[in-house]
Design an enzyme around this catalytic site. Structure first.
Site, PDB file in Angstrom:
ATOM      1  N   ARG A 119       3.038  13.934  -5.075  1.00  0.00           N
ATOM      2  CA  ARG A 119       3.635  12.601  -5.026  1.00  0.00           C
ATOM      3  C   ARG A 119       4.772  12.495  -6.035  1.00  0.00           C
ATOM      4  O   ARG A 119       4.713  11.726  -6.991  1.00  0.00           O
ATOM      5  CB  ARG A 119       2.558  11.559  -5.199  1.00  0.00           C
ATOM      6  CG  ARG A 119       1.793  11.452  -3.891  1.00  0.00           C
ATOM      7  CD  ARG A 119       0.660  10.535  -3.959  1.00  0.00           C
ATOM      8  NE  ARG A 119       0.589   9.747  -2.743  1.00  0.00           N
ATOM      9  CZ  ARG A 119      -0.325   8.838  -2.528  1.00  0.00           C
ATOM     10  NH1 ARG A 119      -1.237   8.578  -3.440  1.00  0.00           N
ATOM     11  NH2 ARG A 119      -0.347   8.159  -1.403  1.00  0.00           N
ATOM     12  N   GLN A 124       8.740  11.769  -1.369  1.00  0.00           N
ATOM     13  CA  GLN A 124       8.282  10.471  -0.840  1.00  0.00           C
ATOM     14  C   GLN A 124       8.406  10.367   0.674  1.00  0.00           C
ATOM     15  O   GLN A 124       7.551   9.792   1.335  1.00  0.00           O
ATOM     16  CB  GLN A 124       9.058   9.332  -1.502  1.00  0.00           C
ATOM     17  CG  GLN A 124       8.373   8.864  -2.768  1.00  0.00           C
ATOM     18  CD  GLN A 124       9.071   7.677  -3.415  1.00  0.00           C
ATOM     19  OE1 GLN A 124       9.924   7.048  -2.794  1.00  0.00           O
ATOM     20  NE2 GLN A 124       8.714   7.392  -4.641  1.00  0.00           N
ATOM     21  N   ASP A 127       5.404  11.798   2.456  1.00  0.00           N
ATOM     22  CA  ASP A 127       4.109  11.364   1.949  1.00  0.00           C
ATOM     23  C   ASP A 127       3.306  10.670   3.058  1.00  0.00           C
ATOM     24  O   ASP A 127       3.360   9.459   3.248  1.00  0.00           O
ATOM     25  CB  ASP A 127       4.333  10.415   0.756  1.00  0.00           C
ATOM     26  CG  ASP A 127       3.044   9.986   0.091  1.00  0.00           C
ATOM     27  OD1 ASP A 127       1.957  10.252   0.655  1.00  0.00           O
ATOM     28  OD2 ASP A 127       3.113   9.370  -0.977  1.00  0.00           O
ATOM     29  N   SER A 130       0.704   7.953   2.114  1.00  0.00           N
ATOM     30  CA  SER A 130       1.264   6.606   1.950  1.00  0.00           C
ATOM     31  C   SER A 130       1.609   5.977   3.285  1.00  0.00           C
ATOM     32  O   SER A 130       1.342   4.787   3.510  1.00  0.00           O
ATOM     33  CB  SER A 130       2.528   6.637   1.081  1.00  0.00           C
ATOM     34  OG  SER A 130       2.192   6.857  -0.256  1.00  0.00           O
ATOM     35  N   TYR A 224      -2.704   7.864 -11.421  1.00  0.00           N
ATOM     36  CA  TYR A 224      -3.801   7.517 -10.518  1.00  0.00           C
ATOM     37  C   TYR A 224      -4.975   6.952 -11.307  1.00  0.00           C
ATOM     38  O   TYR A 224      -5.038   7.071 -12.519  1.00  0.00           O
ATOM     39  CB  TYR A 224      -4.264   8.758  -9.742  1.00  0.00           C
ATOM     40  CG  TYR A 224      -3.240   9.224  -8.769  1.00  0.00           C
ATOM     41  CD1 TYR A 224      -2.996   8.515  -7.604  1.00  0.00           C
ATOM     42  CD2 TYR A 224      -2.484  10.346  -9.030  1.00  0.00           C
ATOM     43  CE1 TYR A 224      -2.021   8.927  -6.719  1.00  0.00           C
ATOM     44  CE2 TYR A 224      -1.508  10.765  -8.151  1.00  0.00           C
ATOM     45  CZ  TYR A 224      -1.279  10.048  -7.003  1.00  0.00           C
ATOM     46  OH  TYR A 224      -0.309  10.450  -6.133  1.00  0.00           O
TER      47      TYR A 224
HETATM   48  P1  NAD Z   1      -5.565   5.427  -3.477  1.00  0.00           P
HETATM   49  O1  NAD Z   1      -5.595   5.263  -2.010  1.00  0.00           O
HETATM   50  O2  NAD Z   1      -5.889   6.765  -4.054  1.00  0.00           O
HETATM   51  O3  NAD Z   1      -6.536   4.366  -4.177  1.00  0.00           O
HETATM   52  C1  NAD Z   1      -6.399   3.007  -3.945  1.00  0.00           C
HETATM   53  C2  NAD Z   1      -6.417   2.187  -5.210  1.00  0.00           C
HETATM   54  O4  NAD Z   1      -7.767   2.074  -5.682  1.00  0.00           O
HETATM   55  C3  NAD Z   1      -5.612   2.718  -6.396  1.00  0.00           C
HETATM   56  O5  NAD Z   1      -4.619   1.762  -6.729  1.00  0.00           O
HETATM   57  C4  NAD Z   1      -6.660   2.814  -7.503  1.00  0.00           C
HETATM   58  O6  NAD Z   1      -6.133   2.490  -8.778  1.00  0.00           O
HETATM   59  C5  NAD Z   1      -7.698   1.822  -7.051  1.00  0.00           C
HETATM   60  N1  NAD Z   1      -9.016   1.959  -7.686  1.00  0.00           N
HETATM   61  C6  NAD Z   1      -9.686   3.095  -7.998  1.00  0.00           C
HETATM   62  N2  NAD Z   1     -10.872   2.795  -8.563  1.00  0.00           N
HETATM   63  C7  NAD Z   1     -10.965   1.439  -8.602  1.00  0.00           C
HETATM   64  C8  NAD Z   1     -11.952   0.534  -9.069  1.00  0.00           C
HETATM   65  N3  NAD Z   1     -13.060   0.972  -9.637  1.00  0.00           N
HETATM   66  N4  NAD Z   1     -11.718  -0.784  -8.972  1.00  0.00           N
HETATM   67  C9  NAD Z   1     -10.560  -1.238  -8.417  1.00  0.00           C
HETATM   68  N5  NAD Z   1      -9.595  -0.428  -7.954  1.00  0.00           N
HETATM   69  C10 NAD Z   1      -9.783   0.898  -8.042  1.00  0.00           C
HETATM   70  O7  NAD Z   1      -4.190   4.926  -4.049  1.00  0.00           O
HETATM   71  P2  NAD Z   1      -2.722   5.169  -3.544  1.00  0.00           P
HETATM   72  O8  NAD Z   1      -2.323   4.182  -2.547  1.00  0.00           O
HETATM   73  O9  NAD Z   1      -2.631   6.594  -3.220  1.00  0.00           O
HETATM   74  O10 NAD Z   1      -1.915   4.830  -4.884  1.00  0.00           O
HETATM   75  C11 NAD Z   1      -2.345   5.256  -6.160  1.00  0.00           C
HETATM   76  C12 NAD Z   1      -1.149   5.369  -7.108  1.00  0.00           C
HETATM   77  O11 NAD Z   1      -0.209   6.319  -6.631  1.00  0.00           O
HETATM   78  C13 NAD Z   1      -0.362   4.088  -7.255  1.00  0.00           C
HETATM   79  O12 NAD Z   1       0.083   4.021  -8.587  1.00  0.00           O
HETATM   80  C14 NAD Z   1       0.815   4.284  -6.343  1.00  0.00           C
HETATM   81  O13 NAD Z   1       1.904   3.478  -6.694  1.00  0.00           O
HETATM   82  C15 NAD Z   1       1.079   5.749  -6.592  1.00  0.00           C
HETATM   83  N6  NAD Z   1       1.845   6.371  -5.516  1.00  0.00           N
HETATM   84  C16 NAD Z   1       2.934   7.133  -5.848  1.00  0.00           C
HETATM   85  C17 NAD Z   1       3.674   7.735  -4.845  1.00  0.00           C
HETATM   86  C18 NAD Z   1       4.886   8.554  -5.176  1.00  0.00           C
HETATM   87  O14 NAD Z   1       5.296   8.601  -6.313  1.00  0.00           O
HETATM   88  N7  NAD Z   1       5.450   9.238  -4.210  1.00  0.00           N
HETATM   89  C19 NAD Z   1       3.307   7.564  -3.529  1.00  0.00           C
HETATM   90  C20 NAD Z   1       2.175   6.781  -3.215  1.00  0.00           C
HETATM   91  C21 NAD Z   1       1.450   6.209  -4.236  1.00  0.00           C
END
Ligand code: NAD
Length: 379
Positions: A119, A124, A127, A130, A224
């Site tokens: 990521r 992006q 991805d 996402s 994460y």
């Molecule tokens: P994910 O699907 O892995 O998880 C979903 C969410 O659950 C996350 O936000 C996580 O913090 C939350 N979570 C975990 N345990 C929890 C708990 N006990 N209580 C409440 N919430 C909890 O997440 P995602 O959509 O893959 O995104 C995770 C991170 O990655 C974010 O910061 C997102 O912005 C980032 N991201 C970055 C890129 C990139 O840079 N290309 C792309 C996608 C996501």
């Protein structure tokens, strides 16, 4: 060189890895594109549409292909038909499909897993986690609105005022933020919680209220979430209980990379919800954020209907396929070089995206966590 688009065979999978409107992106790179008959049927795309876009529809498309693209991992029967040295690009959760990974290794197939694309900003556009989470998050909010037997928005009418529904979203990653945005657009009052510190601002930027539980945040590597200790989990559940008891709809989307989904809501907490309330557990397939939720089913817990998500992007196969296909085009483009003025499939394994996403190559499982599951840890 030839790229084949596989017809998905897994139960309930309606998506397809390439859509007709993106076929020309592949042909303009120099590829011939072949599609298995009915590959797009689940997404309501006819064979004729692929043919009109310049692809060939052929029953044995996979056998002569240099690259095979699919959403789910290919079944073993298909892998055994591939040419030695061919490449597959798909989701490939090695821990869940060890037999398939072993077959890819033994047949000398180079396999890339879309969920292992790092990521980083350069990746992006590739991805797929996402892009599919976006679809799933939207769908969650729509399902909640559909199951709830009341309005999401405030209605002020001559006959009186109907207050808006209150929606609580737990987990504000890509899916959670999309669920928040969708519920807000439908007019609900939305409150959300996530363990990452950065999430509070992201929640507010969607117009929702960020729930502050006054608990320590849980950042892990790469921004994460980290896994909770049982004590932290218990304190979080206790602090969340009143918000959940008050909600008309609860949507849970929490995940921790490489782990089972955290249990955020006990059956007892659901039992305290109001009659008619609705719970949507997007994590039902990976262990569940809500105790008692069943993936692919709606169960009654107390007064609430609890909907467990199962392959949720497949419920919107058209847009999910289009976004996934764009991710595929972008990764194939990265893996395409030029030789004698023509595009050739020539992935550069020194490239971080190519190397990180590779699971098997030349008879070896390169992705270490998958190798440990399939072959056991080194002595
Ligand atoms: P994910 O699907 O892995 O998880 C979903 C969410 O659950 C996350 O936000 C996580 O913090 C939350 N979570 C975990 N345990 C929890 C708990 N006990 N209580 C409440 N919430 C909890 O997440 P995602 O959509 O893959 O995104 C995770 C991170 O990655 C974010 O910061 C997102 O912005 C980032 N991201 C970055 C890129 C990139 O840079 N290309 C792309 C996608 C996501």
């Amino acid at each position: 060189m030839k790229i084949a688009v596989a017809k998905e065979t897994r139960d309930g999978e309606t998506r397809v890895a390439m859509v007709p409107e993106l076929v020309t992106k592949l042909t303009s790179l120099g590829y011939d594109v072949a599609v298995e008959p009915d590959a797009g049927a689940g997404a309501l795309i006819a064979d004729e549409e692929y043919a009109a876009a310049g692809a060939v529809v052929e029953p044995d498309a996979l056998a002569s292909a240099d690259v095979v693209v699919s959403v789910q991992p290919l079944p073993v029967e298909s892998i055994r038909r591939l040419r030695k040295g061919a490449t597959t690009i798909s989701f490939l959760p090695g821990g869940q499909v060890p037999d398939i990974v072993a077959d890819l290794r033994d047949c000398g197939i180079t396999s890339h897993a879309m969920e292992l694309v790092p990521r980083i900003s350069r990746a992006q556009s590739m991805d797929a986690l996402s892009s599919q989470a976006l679809v799933a998050g939207y769908r969650c909010a729509i399902v909640a609105a559909g199951l709830l037997r009341r309005f999401f928005p405030l209605n002020m009418t001559a006959a009186g005022t109907v207050p808006p529904a209150e929606v609580v979203v737990l987990g504000a990653g890509v899916a959670g933020l999309q669920a928040i945005a969708t519920a807000k657009r439908l007019g609900a009052v939305v409150k959300a919680y996530d363990v990452r510190a950065a999430a509070a601002e992201e929640i507010r930027s969607m117009g929702a209220q960020s729930i502050d539980l006054e608990l320590e945040t849980l950042e892990g590597a790469g921004g994460y979430a980290r896994e909770m200790t049982e004590d932290r989990a218990a304190r979080q559940r206790e602090a969340l209980a009143p918000y959940i008891a008050n909600a008309d709809a609860l949507i849970t989307t929490a995940a921790v990379p490489g782990r089972q989904a955290p249990l955020l809501v006990t059956a007892e907490m659901v039992e305290r919800m109001k009659p008619g309330s609705v719970v949507i557990d997007l994590a039902a397939e990976s262990g569940g954020n809500v105790e008692g939720s069943v993936a692919g089913d709606v169960v009654k817990i107390g007064h609430a209907q609890v909907w467990g998500g199962a392959n949720v992007p497949s419920q919107m196969p058209g847009p999910a396929s289009k976004l996934y296909a764009q991710n595929i085009v972008n990764i194939v483009t990265l893996m395409t070089g030029i030789a004698d003025g023509e595009g050739v499939f020539a992935p550069d394994f020194d490239d971080e995206i190519v190397a990180s996403s590779c699971v098997t190559r030349d008879g070896v499982i390169l992705h270490e966590p998958t190798r440990e599951i399939v072959e056991g840890a080194p002595a």
